[in-house]
Design a protein around this motif. Structure first.
Motif, PDB file in Angstrom:
ATOM      1  N   LYS A   1       0.965  -1.211   0.023  1.00 41.41           N
ATOM      2  CA  LYS A   1       0.212   0.059  -0.064  1.00 41.41           C
ATOM      3  C   LYS A   1       0.950   1.320  -0.008  1.00 41.41           C
ATOM      4  O   LYS A   1       0.461   2.174  -0.686  1.00 41.41           O
ATOM      5  CB  LYS A   1      -0.924  -0.021   1.227  1.00 41.41           C
ATOM      6  N   GLN A   2       1.957   1.278   0.958  1.00 34.71           N
ATOM      7  CA  GLN A   2       2.674   2.273   0.721  1.00 34.71           C
ATOM      8  C   GLN A   2       3.536   2.675  -0.429  1.00 34.71           C
ATOM      9  O   GLN A   2       3.772   3.646  -0.954  1.00 34.71           O
ATOM     10  CB  GLN A   2       3.944   2.390   2.048  1.00 34.71           C
ATOM     11  N   MET A   3       3.886   1.261  -0.970  1.00 37.28           N
ATOM     12  CA  MET A   3       4.609   1.654  -2.434  1.00 37.28           C
ATOM     13  C   MET A   3       3.805   2.023  -3.433  1.00 37.28           C
ATOM     14  O   MET A   3       3.972   2.876  -4.312  1.00 37.28           O
ATOM     15  CB  MET A   3       5.017   0.083  -2.887  1.00 37.28           C
ATOM     16  N   MET A   4       2.354   2.053  -3.438  1.00 41.14           N
ATOM     17  CA  MET A   4       1.587   2.210  -4.638  1.00 41.14           C
ATOM     18  C   MET A   4       0.898   3.624  -4.252  1.00 41.14           C
ATOM     19  O   MET A   4       0.767   4.373  -5.298  1.00 41.14           O
ATOM     20  CB  MET A   4       0.348   1.361  -4.543  1.00 41.14           C
ATOM     21  N   THR A   5       1.434   4.474  -3.026  1.00 43.01           N
ATOM     22  CA  THR A   5       1.169   5.635  -3.128  1.00 43.01           C
ATOM     23  C   THR A   5       2.313   6.505  -4.003  1.00 43.01           C
ATOM     24  O   THR A   5       1.963   7.729  -4.126  1.00 43.01           O
ATOM     25  CB  THR A   5       1.376   6.207  -1.569  1.00 43.01           C
ATOM     26  N   GLY A   6       3.111   5.856  -4.320  1.00 41.76           N
ATOM     27  CA  GLY A   6       4.223   6.571  -5.277  1.00 41.76           C
ATOM     28  C   GLY A   6       3.922   6.275  -6.865  1.00 41.76           C
ATOM     29  O   GLY A   6       4.416   7.072  -7.424  1.00 41.76           O
ATOM     30  N   MET A   7       2.555   5.837  -6.838  1.00 41.31           N
ATOM     31  CA  MET A   7       2.148   5.951  -8.370  1.00 41.31           C
ATOM     32  C   MET A   7       1.461   7.256  -8.606  1.00 41.31           C
ATOM     33  O   MET A   7       0.773   7.869  -7.779  1.00 41.31           O
ATOM     34  CB  MET A   7       1.106   4.834  -8.693  1.00 41.31           C
TER      35      MET A   7
END
Length: 333
Positions: A136-142
């Motif tokens: 979830k944290q990684m996808m905030t970078g999209m």
């Protein structure tokens, strides 16, 4: 378009009379379908008929079609990523978080801001709270306005998907299904990974949801369906099918343009049945064998320099009024 077919299942007419395998596909069809893995797919909707064109890396039609749609005013552009398997540890990919991060960077380098990104399942490998928090944290970078998800079977280990729904199920119905509309397209996100015996399963409550959800739509509304496990019989021996999918397919038959996008199989595959085209997506984690090429669908170890050739993302463009839908699959390499 270079390939036209005389049968609704997308296979050439000269396969007629060929002996079928135990899974309902002739050997010639299986060989032909296997040759499609890794190709770029452009989907064109014309006069209510869906036609796919499979292109290799030298074919510019895929890029041209996607570019035309992307350049259009008011175009819908979204991205599908799949099977990140955050938490996986094994020789098939020693750094799944790193390759997923590369996929995110690729999304952010497409040259346009996607209207949304859909992750089509197996976000995690063991469905732990820590793994869900990480992805979830990684996808905030999209760089996108919205991120949607559907669960994979790896997102439901041990708790029937409760941890997944706490992280990603806000506002969904039942076990996590939902629908939405944008740019004149109706989207349905299905969950077929919870009641697994061997094949995927939707269940009565979800099929009733689809029936009611579609009831008020005009038959010329483009419909896109997301699921993790394929809604067609790609390879039932390995569980690559959904046992009650035909009940949903029957509800979709009246629409002139239907596209079903799934993950799970970790490789590109396309199949057309009348007005419905199915596209399986590749993975950002590790490859699986092609159907029938191994005893089981276990992670495949490939030379490190070849791994990124098996991983990638998918971008989709649609311009309302043109009835044209373009799908482009891109490798991390």
């Amino acid at each position: 378009m270079t390939d036209y077919y005389d049968r609704h299942d997308g296979t050439p007419a000269d396969d007629a009379g060929q002996p079928e395998t135990e899974h309902g596909m002739t050997r010639r069809q299986l060989m032909r379908h296997a040759g499609w893995f890794g190709g770029t797919v452009v989907l064109t909707v014309a006069s209510g008929e869906v036609i796919s064109h499979i292109a290799d890396s030298r074919d510019t039609k895929a890029g041209a079609a996607a570019g035309t749609v992307a350049a259009g005013s008011g175009a819908l552009r979204f991205v599908q990523v799949s099977d990140s398997h955050i938490g996986f540890q094994g020789p098939a990919n020693m750094d799944v978080a790193g390759s997923f991060n590369e996929a995110i960077n690729q999304v952010n380098s497409l040259g346009f801001r996607p209207d949304f990104v859909m992750h089509s399942g197996d976000l995690t490998h063991l469905s732990t709270a820590g793994q869900f928090d990480q992805v979830k944290q990684m996808m905030t970078g999209m760089k996108t306005d919205r991120v949607f998800t559907v669960p994979g079977e790896h997102d439901s280990i041990g708790d029937a998907g409760r941890t997944y729904r706490r992280s990603f199920g806000m506002g969904t119905l039942g076990d996590g299904w939902y629908s939405f509309d944008t740019h004149g397209v109706h989207f349905i996100a299905l969950v077929n990974t919870l009641s697994l015996e061997k094949l995927g399963h939707l269940g009565t409550a979800q099929i009733d949801f689809v029936r009611k959800d579609l009831a008020g739509l005009s038959s010329d509304t483009p419909v896109v369906v997301f699921s993790h496990i394929p809604l067609f019989a790609m390879y039932p021996k390995w569980g690559w099918s959904t046992d009650d999918a035909l009940k949903v397919i029957a509800l979709l038959r009246r629409f002139s343009s239907v596209t079903c996008l799934n993950g799970h199989v970790h490789q590109l595959f396309t199949k057309t049945e009348g007005n419905i085209t199915f596209h399986s997506a590749t993975t950002t984690a590790y490859p699986l064998p092609k159907p029938g090429r191994a005893p089981a669908p276990t992670p495949q170890v490939v030379p490190a320099r070849q791994l990124k050739d098996a991983l990638g993302i998918r971008s989709v463009g649609y311009r309302q009024g043109d009835r044209e839908l373009a799908i482009k699959d891109q490798r991390l390499a």
